[in-house]
Design a protein around this motif. Structure first.
Motif, PDB file in Angstrom:
ATOM      1  N   ASP A  86      73.429 -49.718 -55.762  1.00  0.00           N
ATOM      2  CA  ASP A  86      72.715 -50.429 -56.825  1.00  0.00           C
ATOM      3  C   ASP A  86      71.390 -51.013 -56.353  1.00  0.00           C
ATOM      4  OD1 ASP A  86      74.811 -49.897 -58.531  1.00  0.00           O
ATOM      5  OD2 ASP A  86      75.767 -51.850 -58.257  1.00  0.00           O
ATOM      6  N   TRP A 145      78.537 -54.369 -67.983  1.00  0.00           N
ATOM      7  CA  TRP A 145      78.382 -55.739 -67.505  1.00  0.00           C
ATOM      8  C   TRP A 145      79.543 -56.042 -66.563  1.00  0.00           C
ATOM      9  CZ3 TRP A 145      74.712 -59.445 -67.933  1.00  0.00           C
ATOM     10  CH2 TRP A 145      75.062 -60.772 -67.674  1.00  0.00           C
ATOM     11  N   GLY A 177      77.380 -62.713 -64.989  1.00  0.00           N
ATOM     12  CA  GLY A 177      77.549 -61.359 -64.482  1.00  0.00           C
ATOM     13  C   GLY A 177      76.233 -60.635 -64.355  1.00  0.00           C
ATOM     14  N   ARG A 178      76.302 -59.316 -64.258  1.00  0.00           N
ATOM     15  CA  ARG A 178      75.100 -58.495 -64.104  1.00  0.00           C
ATOM     16  C   ARG A 178      75.363 -57.125 -64.703  1.00  0.00           C
ATOM     17  NH1 ARG A 178      74.929 -54.980 -59.369  1.00  0.00           N
ATOM     18  NH2 ARG A 178      77.028 -54.843 -58.467  1.00  0.00           N
ATOM     19  N   TRP A 179      74.261 -56.475 -65.116  1.00  0.00           N
ATOM     20  CA  TRP A 179      74.331 -55.120 -65.643  1.00  0.00           C
ATOM     21  C   TRP A 179      74.262 -54.116 -64.492  1.00  0.00           C
ATOM     22  CZ3 TRP A 179      75.878 -54.134 -70.350  1.00  0.00           C
ATOM     23  CH2 TRP A 179      75.652 -55.069 -71.369  1.00  0.00           C
ATOM     24  N   GLN A 185      78.836 -51.338 -54.314  1.00  0.00           N
ATOM     25  CA  GLN A 185      77.633 -51.998 -54.820  1.00  0.00           C
ATOM     26  C   GLN A 185      76.360 -51.583 -54.086  1.00  0.00           C
ATOM     27  OE1 GLN A 185      78.544 -56.359 -54.962  1.00  0.00           O
ATOM     28  NE2 GLN A 185      80.579 -55.633 -54.367  1.00  0.00           N
ATOM     29  N   LYS A 206      66.400 -52.018 -62.584  1.00  0.00           N
ATOM     30  CA  LYS A 206      67.145 -53.090 -63.223  1.00  0.00           C
ATOM     31  C   LYS A 206      67.342 -52.799 -64.701  1.00  0.00           C
ATOM     32  CE  LYS A 206      67.259 -58.120 -63.781  1.00  0.00           C
ATOM     33  NZ  LYS A 206      66.527 -59.402 -63.546  1.00  0.00           N
ATOM     34  N   GLU A 225      81.420 -61.968 -63.490  1.00  0.00           N
ATOM     35  CA  GLU A 225      81.756 -62.767 -62.324  1.00  0.00           C
ATOM     36  C   GLU A 225      83.010 -63.595 -62.618  1.00  0.00           C
ATOM     37  OE1 GLU A 225      80.302 -62.574 -59.440  1.00  0.00           O
ATOM     38  OE2 GLU A 225      78.694 -61.225 -60.090  1.00  0.00           O
TER      39      GLU A 225
END
Length: 701
Positions: free
Chosen positions: A532, A316, A332-334, A529, A537, A319
């Motif tokens: 990605d 994770w 945030g994001r995985w 990034q 996802k 942010e």
């Protein structure tokens, strides 16, 4: 959170005693699926008392696993809960051998198909790794959560070769109170008092041993699976959280076990020191039980569940957030990485300063007041409201800071930042503490990660190498891992200090050092990034658990703050007063009639200009009461006839640690009561040499 009442299998529960070869019996609770076919078994192996202290958490997951076709077993370690014997230290050779024996016992039972998995968080995650390193044939897979592979440099005792004050002291104090708790007569029968007194006679403060091994010697190598990753044959799912001090272990395990072709996957979320399904801050929580079920089905049933199609490491990326002592969720994001170190990680070096044109090096003195670190937050965040570090501006003011210019674009990091320093020190030792902070446009400073180096351990944690006073040398320290995104317009700050109380016990000299900024730098693990964009996802199911145990909260609020800071301005003394709040509520009644009350308090004192003023004290009181004769559901028949009409037992402990320039002074007191009668009392007073009292040859005085 989704609560499940219906499962593919019905569930039955039994309490049993598992016999060991020396005649000791370990107390176990077993949840089994209703089926005539043998099924795999899962083991959680802890010292924290299955009939009360972990009973709520156990009820969330063990019946859930049983309802999905696994025998799920919770065992109290030797000398804890309702098990026989005594416990004198954590992760002892006896504990590991007992764990191997339990795995083998489970595999032999008629309801087991001979395949066993092991799981646990913290202590249970530690010994799952340690038992796996002994490679019992039946153990095919483990899930280790918030655990360590290195007992010296990534646990509660030392950091970067420096003594951890906050948990070296406090965790030993907690374990003294925990190991002194009595067995429950409702489960062990009328001999509980004799068993309790025998247990007390073997109780020792763990801190005596921990402080007596200041270097990374054989004591710490024992149980540290990093000594031989190749010994682990079972498939390993390693799980951590960015707020947990053990998160670096996940990165080491995925890197090292993958090299040995041991099946491994890593998962690091935004979490504190908790299972990721429990919805304690910070979230978001995930369907962790479902995720582990995929792991068990793959390795214990032979089903193809797709776990090996997942990235080697799922992380994770948090942010940027404003500093706060709690966050319900971290945005945030995985992200997924197919290898570790990841090919998407690009080291980026940021110089502290440009080289100077003058003939003399530019030196910045770092000499922090001793209370620096008072806003460090909790060493082990567990989801309480006062756990996380507040705004770091006051800490930054007590440190020497190096800031980047405002960022023109987003900078995303994943991994362990490094600090390279050219230092000059006038003493033979000092502590270097580095914090990495996210500084917003308004000046607020959010702690991202940190690291510690005891200069005497710069050549290795297994030796002491005193600094030559007046000498200049290049040193490097790694910070704890982070997954974090610095936004445009923010600045990245490195804050250096020579003190960090109460996390780090002060060096006896309280020495500072000088930094040659032109030859010092921050090396960030910047993650690209762009790759990605085309990746699948990463998603997880909604958190799910079994029906709660139904514990009645008797006293739900505490009458003092979790963390309170007091300052005597005239004397220059600071005191941090902490309620560790392990049990969340001070007093609760369990379905078997037990009223359990736990009150704890940790305090830390220091004077701003005196490293020898450092002092810590912990007080614990734990009480067990049962007002009427009541038979616990599904207890053993032998215990049902022997329970007493009334039970009232109490443990009271006091632990204090202070220091001189050459030694630690450690005092521990245990008092145990039956009703109001004192039945046991013991005091230990020890003087233990300080780890930085070293000879020039690197040996200890």
């Amino acid at each position: 959170m989704r609560i499940r009442d219906e499962f593919p299998y019905g569930v039955i529960r039994d309490d049993v005693r598992i016999p060991l070869g020396d005649g000791t019996r370990l107390y176990a609770r077993i949840w089994r699926p209703v089926t005539d076919q043998p099924v795999p078994a899962l083991l959680e192996y802890l010292p924290y008392r299955l009939t009360d202290w972990t009973a709520e958490r156990d009820e969330q997951r063990h019946p859930w696993y049983a309802g999905h076709g696994y025998v799920s077993v919770r065992v109290d370690l030797r000398g804890s809960g309702n098990s026989d014997g005594t416990m004198t230290d954590e992760y002892s050779e006896q504990e590991i051998l007992d764990g191997v024996a339990v795995v083998e016992w489970l595999a032999r039972q008629p309801w087991c198909n001979g395949r066993v998995g092991m799981f646990g968080i913290s202590w249970g995650g530690f010994n799952a790794l340690q038992v796996a390193a002994r490679a019992p044939e039946a153990l095919k897979a483990i899930v280790t959560v918030c655990s360590t592979d290195d007992r010296y440099d990534n646990d509660v005792h030392y950091a970067g070769g420096a003594v951890l004050a906050v948990d070296m002291h406090a965790w030993s104090a907690a374990m003294l109170a925990f190991t002194a708790r009595p067995p429950d007569p409702q489960y062990v029968g009328p001999g509980w008092r004799e068993q309790w007194l025998a247990r007390l006679s073997g109780t020792l403060p763990f801190i005596h041993t921990w402080l007596s091994h200041p270097l990374r010697d054989d004591y710490w190598r024992h149980g540290s699976v990093c000594e031989d990753y190749g010994a682990i044959k079972a498939a390993v799912l390693a799980v951590g959280g960015w707020q947990d001090p053990y998160r670096d272990t996940v990165l080491r395990l995925v890197e090292q076990l993958d090299e040995f072709d041991t099946p491994v996957r890593g998962l690091i979320g935004p979490w504190a020191h908790q299972y990721p399904d429990r919805e304690t801050p910070p979230g978001p929580a995930i369907g962790f039980l479902q995720e582990t079920l995929r792991w068990w089905d793959q390795w214990l049933r032979g089903d193809e569940t797709g776990v090996l199609a997942e990235p080697l490491l799922r992380s994770w990326i948090c942010e940027s957030v404003r500093p706060a002592t709690t966050h319900p969720e971290l945005p945030g994001r995985w992200v997924g990485d197919e290898s570790w170190p990841s090919k998407q990680i690009i080291p980026a070096e940021i110089a502290f300063a440009q080289p100077q044109q003058s003939a003399e090096a530019w030196l910045l003195p770092v000499s922090s007041p001793q209370q620096t670190g008072i806003d460090a937050g909790r060493f082990f965040p567990i989801g309480n409201c006062g756990d996380l570090p507040p705004d770091q501006r006051e800490e930054d003011g007590r440190s020497v800071c190096f800031d980047t210019a405002p960022l023109v674009g987003r900078v995303e990091i994943l991994g362990r930042p490094r600090i390279r320093l050219r230092l000059r020190c006038e003493a033979d030792n000092a502590h270097v503490i580095a914090r990495l902070c996210d500084v917003a446009e308004d000046g607020s400073s959010t702690l991202v990660t940190r690291g510690v180096l005891n200069l005497a351990s710069r050549a290795g944690r297994d030796r002491a190498a005193p600094w030559i006073p007046g000498h200049t040398e290049d040193v490097e320290l790694e910070l704890n891992a982070a997954g974090y995104a610095f936004p445009p317009g923010h600045r990245i700050r490195v804050a250096l200090s020579s003190a960090y109380w109460p996390w780090i016990w002060p060096d006896g000299q309280g020495a500072g050092y000088e930094v040659e900024a032109a030859h010092s730098a921050l090396i960030l693990p910047v993650r690209d990034q762009i790759p990605d964009v085309g990746k699948k996802k990463i998603v997880f199911a909604e958190p799910e658990q079994a029906r709660p145990l139904g514990v009645e909260v008797i006293e739900g609020r505490r009458n003092r703050p979790e963390r309170m800071l007091m300052r005597d301005v005239a004397a220059g003394t600071w005191m941090l007063d902490i309620d560790p709040a392990y049990g969340a509520t001070p007093s609760r009644r369990y379905p078997d009639g037990l009223l359990y009350t736990e009150i704890a308090r940790d305090r830390y004192w220091i004077t701003h200009d005196d490293p020898l003023s450092a002092r810590a004290r912990s007080d614990w009181s734990i009480r067990f009461q049962r007002d009427e004769k009541k038979t616990a559901r599904e207890t053993m028949t032998a215990s049902r006839e022997a329970t007493e009409a009334k039970w009232d037992a109490r443990v009271v402990t006091r632990s204090e640690t202070s220091c001189t320039s050459t030694s630690f002074h450690v005092e521990n007191v245990v008092r145990c009561y039956e009703a109001d009668e004192l039945i046991y009392e013991r005091t230990w007073i020890e003087e233990i040499p300080r780890s930085w009292s070293v000879r020039r040859d690197g040996s200890l005085d």
